[in-house]
Design a protein around this motif. Structure first.
Motif, PDB file in Angstrom:
ATOM      1  N   ILE A   1      41.751 -48.089  73.087  1.00 48.12           N
ATOM      2  CA  ILE A   1      42.688 -46.968  73.017  1.00 48.12           C
ATOM      3  C   ILE A   1      42.191 -45.800  73.850  1.00 48.12           C
ATOM      4  O   ILE A   1      42.934 -45.192  74.633  1.00 48.12           O
ATOM      5  N   HIS A   2      40.913 -45.452  73.710  1.00 51.49           N
ATOM      6  CA  HIS A   2      40.346 -44.350  74.491  1.00 51.49           C
ATOM      7  C   HIS A   2      40.542 -44.572  75.988  1.00 51.49           C
ATOM      8  O   HIS A   2      40.805 -43.628  76.738  1.00 51.49           O
ATOM      9  N   ALA A   3      40.394 -45.828  76.420  1.00 53.17           N
ATOM     10  CA  ALA A   3      40.468 -46.137  77.848  1.00 53.17           C
ATOM     11  C   ALA A   3      41.857 -45.910  78.436  1.00 53.17           C
ATOM     12  O   ALA A   3      42.001 -45.763  79.655  1.00 53.17           O
ATOM     13  N   THR A   4      42.888 -45.876  77.588  1.00 58.45           N
ATOM     14  CA  THR A   4      44.251 -45.700  78.098  1.00 58.45           C
ATOM     15  C   THR A   4      44.651 -44.245  78.267  1.00 58.45           C
ATOM     16  O   THR A   4      45.640 -43.946  78.948  1.00 58.45           O
ATOM     17  N   VAL A   5      43.908 -43.325  77.639  1.00 53.81           N
ATOM     18  CA  VAL A   5      44.357 -41.932  77.555  1.00 53.81           C
ATOM     19  C   VAL A   5      44.474 -41.289  78.936  1.00 53.81           C
ATOM     20  O   VAL A   5      45.514 -40.709  79.290  1.00 53.81           O
ATOM     21  N   GLY A   6      43.423 -41.372  79.728  1.00 55.71           N
ATOM     22  CA  GLY A   6      43.454 -40.766  81.061  1.00 55.71           C
ATOM     23  C   GLY A   6      44.505 -41.369  81.976  1.00 55.71           C
ATOM     24  O   GLY A   6      45.303 -40.636  82.584  1.00 55.71           O
ATOM     25  N   PRO A   7      44.544 -42.695  82.108  1.00 57.98           N
ATOM     26  CA  PRO A   7      45.568 -43.297  82.975  1.00 57.98           C
ATOM     27  C   PRO A   7      47.000 -42.978  82.549  1.00 57.98           C
ATOM     28  O   PRO A   7      47.859 -42.723  83.402  1.00 57.98           O
TER      29      PRO A   7
ATOM     30  N   VAL B   1      49.354 -36.779  77.076  1.00 61.00           N
ATOM     31  CA  VAL B   1      48.739 -37.836  76.276  1.00 61.00           C
ATOM     32  C   VAL B   1      47.316 -37.396  75.940  1.00 61.00           C
ATOM     33  O   VAL B   1      46.519 -37.118  76.838  1.00 61.00           O
ATOM     34  N   ASN B   2      47.012 -37.310  74.654  1.00 56.31           N
ATOM     35  CA  ASN B   2      45.688 -36.892  74.204  1.00 56.31           C
ATOM     36  C   ASN B   2      45.209 -37.789  73.076  1.00 56.31           C
ATOM     37  O   ASN B   2      45.973 -38.600  72.531  1.00 56.31           O
ATOM     38  N   CYS B   3      43.943 -37.638  72.717  1.00 61.76           N
ATOM     39  CA  CYS B   3      43.348 -38.480  71.687  1.00 61.76           C
ATOM     40  C   CYS B   3      42.372 -37.653  70.855  1.00 61.76           C
ATOM     41  O   CYS B   3      41.672 -36.784  71.388  1.00 61.76           O
ATOM     42  N   ILE B   4      42.329 -37.918  69.563  1.00 65.74           N
ATOM     43  CA  ILE B   4      41.349 -37.326  68.662  1.00 65.74           C
ATOM     44  C   ILE B   4      40.429 -38.443  68.179  1.00 65.74           C
ATOM     45  O   ILE B   4      40.892 -39.508  67.767  1.00 65.74           O
ATOM     46  N   ALA B   5      39.122 -38.198  68.238  1.00 66.58           N
ATOM     47  CA  ALA B   5      38.123 -39.182  67.813  1.00 66.58           C
ATOM     48  C   ALA B   5      37.422 -38.682  66.550  1.00 66.58           C
ATOM     49  O   ALA B   5      36.425 -37.964  66.628  1.00 66.58           O
ATOM     50  N   PRO B   6      37.951 -39.015  65.373  1.00 65.86           N
ATOM     51  CA  PRO B   6      37.330 -38.547  64.121  1.00 65.86           C
ATOM     52  C   PRO B   6      35.993 -39.236  63.872  1.00 65.86           C
ATOM     53  O   PRO B   6      35.778 -40.392  64.253  1.00 65.86           O
ATOM     54  N   GLY B   7      35.107 -38.517  63.193  1.00 67.78           N
ATOM     55  CA  GLY B   7      33.904 -39.135  62.670  1.00 67.78           C
ATOM     56  C   GLY B   7      34.167 -39.695  61.288  1.00 67.78           C
ATOM     57  O   GLY B   7      35.270 -40.162  60.991  1.00 67.78           O
ATOM     58  N   ASP B   8      33.173 -39.675  60.425  1.00 71.81           N
ATOM     59  CA  ASP B   8      33.338 -40.182  59.060  1.00 71.81           C
ATOM     60  C   ASP B   8      34.180 -39.197  58.264  1.00 71.81           C
ATOM     61  O   ASP B   8      33.769 -38.054  58.025  1.00 71.81           O
TER      62      ASP B   8
ATOM     63  N   THR C   1      45.790 -32.387  78.517  1.00 69.50           N
ATOM     64  CA  THR C   1      46.277 -33.763  78.594  1.00 69.50           C
ATOM     65  C   THR C   1      45.135 -34.623  79.118  1.00 69.50           C
ATOM     66  O   THR C   1      44.252 -34.139  79.834  1.00 69.50           O
ATOM     67  N   GLY C   2      45.127 -35.880  78.722  1.00 70.97           N
ATOM     68  CA  GLY C   2      44.053 -36.782  79.121  1.00 70.97           C
ATOM     69  C   GLY C   2      42.752 -36.498  78.413  1.00 70.97           C
ATOM     70  O   GLY C   2      41.695 -36.967  78.847  1.00 70.97           O
ATOM     71  N   ALA C   3      42.791 -35.777  77.298  1.00 69.14           N
ATOM     72  CA  ALA C   3      41.573 -35.361  76.598  1.00 69.14           C
ATOM     73  C   ALA C   3      41.296 -36.234  75.385  1.00 69.14           C
ATOM     74  O   ALA C   3      42.216 -36.686  74.706  1.00 69.14           O
ATOM     75  N   ILE C   4      40.008 -36.453  75.123  1.00 65.43           N
ATOM     76  CA  ILE C   4      39.572 -37.095  73.886  1.00 65.43           C
ATOM     77  C   ILE C   4      38.687 -36.082  73.160  1.00 65.43           C
ATOM     78  O   ILE C   4      37.621 -35.705  73.661  1.00 65.43           O
ATOM     79  N   ILE C   5      39.160 -35.608  72.011  1.00 66.52           N
ATOM     80  CA  ILE C   5      38.444 -34.579  71.264  1.00 66.52           C
ATOM     81  C   ILE C   5      37.596 -35.213  70.175  1.00 66.52           C
ATOM     82  O   ILE C   5      38.102 -35.935  69.317  1.00 66.52           O
ATOM     83  N   ASN C   6      36.305 -34.910  70.198  1.00 65.01           N
ATOM     84  CA  ASN C   6      35.353 -35.416  69.223  1.00 65.01           C
ATOM     85  C   ASN C   6      35.376 -34.512  67.996  1.00 65.01           C
ATOM     86  O   ASN C   6      34.924 -33.371  68.049  1.00 65.01           O
ATOM     87  N   VAL C   7      35.911 -35.012  66.889  1.00 69.90           N
ATOM     88  CA  VAL C   7      35.946 -34.244  65.643  1.00 69.90           C
ATOM     89  C   VAL C   7      35.085 -35.005  64.630  1.00 69.90           C
ATOM     90  O   VAL C   7      35.598 -35.670  63.734  1.00 69.90           O
ATOM     91  N   SER C   8      33.774 -34.922  64.801  1.00 73.77           N
ATOM     92  CA  SER C   8      32.859 -35.708  63.991  1.00 73.77           C
ATOM     93  C   SER C   8      31.756 -34.888  63.355  1.00 73.77           C
ATOM     94  O   SER C   8      30.818 -35.452  62.800  1.00 73.77           O
ATOM     95  N   GLY C   9      31.847 -33.562  63.438  1.00 76.52           N
ATOM     96  CA  GLY C   9      30.775 -32.741  62.917  1.00 76.52           C
ATOM     97  C   GLY C   9      29.515 -32.814  63.744  1.00 76.52           C
ATOM     98  O   GLY C   9      28.440 -32.425  63.300  1.00 76.52           O
ATOM     99  N   GLY C  10      29.638 -33.326  64.965  1.00 73.02           N
ATOM    100  CA  GLY C  10      28.477 -33.419  65.847  1.00 73.02           C
ATOM    101  C   GLY C  10      27.681 -34.700  65.704  1.00 73.02           C
ATOM    102  O   GLY C  10      26.519 -34.754  66.085  1.00 73.02           O
ATOM    103  N   THR C  11      28.299 -35.749  65.192  1.00 76.42           N
ATOM    104  CA  THR C  11      27.558 -37.007  65.003  1.00 76.42           C
ATOM    105  C   THR C  11      27.096 -37.608  66.331  1.00 76.42           C
ATOM    106  O   THR C  11      25.980 -38.116  66.443  1.00 76.42           O
ATOM    107  N   SER C  12      27.924 -37.550  67.360  1.00 75.05           N
ATOM    108  CA  SER C  12      27.620 -38.236  68.610  1.00 75.05           C
ATOM    109  C   SER C  12      26.566 -37.538  69.459  1.00 75.05           C
ATOM    110  O   SER C  12      26.157 -38.076  70.484  1.00 75.05           O
ATOM    111  N   ILE C  13      26.124 -36.347  69.077  1.00 73.18           N
ATOM    112  CA  ILE C  13      25.144 -35.660  69.912  1.00 73.18           C
ATOM    113  C   ILE C  13      23.725 -36.130  69.618  1.00 73.18           C
ATOM    114  O   ILE C  13      22.784 -35.721  70.283  1.00 73.18           O
TER     115      ILE C  13
END
Length: 254
Positions: free
Chosen positions: A161-167, A178-185, A241-253
């Motif tokens: 799904i993430h791979a489709t957002v930019g194209p 077209v945008n995407c939200i990437a939730p954490g836990d 547009t074309g954005a994936i927003i990381n809403v995980s409380g900083g898990t991925s850092i």
């Protein structure tokens, strides 16, 4: 980050006048329910698509039914549709070596094929009508760099799904965003699943809860209403547009 002031204010005016309509999938509980509630509070008409609904009952895992589900949702939106939120999804816990072909099919049918085919119907509608629109996909922090302890099959589907957002954003802009939200836990059904898993392997549920929270920079789980906040932010920020927003409380850092 700056938004286009005129366009952002125009979205807010339309929200306040109650003229915007959103279609939201998978909103019987958890993140989807929070998104639907927040949009209604902001003045949106919300049409729900889920397995059992007072609006449109459909199993998007049966992805060939996506065009029919879209048509039935459109019939409930006489003013047209402005926003599509693709939230419906499923995961499968357990070791990857235990995955069966049917598990792979079920996960990708709903998380990828059903979502993309419904997005296709929305894009066809907006381009044919020359009407501006917005697709917000609910991805996952699990599919972002730096993730740990994620289910492989679920991560693979959300990565698709993430791979489709930019194209898609490039192909259909400037008319459609077209945008995407990437939730954490998120502390919804995930919480109960965690407790159940902990009991099976004789791990203290309370300790497991705190261990998951400790993975994030904020030291806590994400709330469903915070994902809904991100949806509304993307709606109001017309420059994104074309954005994936990381809403995980900083898990991925980490």
């Amino acid at each position: 980050m700056l938004c286009d002031e005129d366009e952002g204010h125009d979205v807010e005016r339309r929200e306040n006048s109650g003229t915007r309509t959103a279609i939201v999938t998978g909103c019987s509980r958890g993140i989807g329910a929070a998104i639907g509630s927040r949009l209604r509070h902001a003045g949106y008409e919300v049409v729900e698509i889920q397995r059992t609904s007072a609006h449109v009952s459909a199993d998007l895992g049966q992805w060939r039914s996506a065009p029919d589900a879209w048509a039935r949702a459109m019939a409930l939106a006489p003013r047209g549709v402005d926003l599509l939120v693709l939230n419906a999804g499923a995961s499968r816990d357990g070791a990857f070596v235990m995955v069966e072909p049917d598990d792979l099919t079920r996960c990708f049918d709903l998380n990828v094929f059903g979502a993309l085919l419904l997005a296709r119907e929305a894009l066809r509608y907006w381009t044919a009508a020359r009407r501006s629109g917005h697709v917000v996909m609910i991805g996952s922090q699990a599919a972002l760099p730096g993730t740990r302890d994620a289910d492989v099959l679920y991560t693979a589907s959300k990565g698709a799904i993430h791979a489709t957002v930019g194209p898609l954003a490039r192909e259909y802009g400037p008319l459609v965003r077209v945008n995407c939200i990437a939730p954490g836990d998120v502390a919804t059904e995930t919480e109960r699943a965690l407790v159940a898993r902990g009991r099976r392997v004789e791990v203290d549920a309370e300790a497991a809860w705190h261990e998951v929270a400790a993975r994030s920079a904020l030291g806590r789980w994400v709330r469903a209403d915070e994902i809904a906040d991100a949806v509304l932010f993307l709606e109001r920020c017309a420059a994104m547009t074309g954005a994936i927003i990381n809403v995980s409380g900083g898990t991925s850092i980490y």
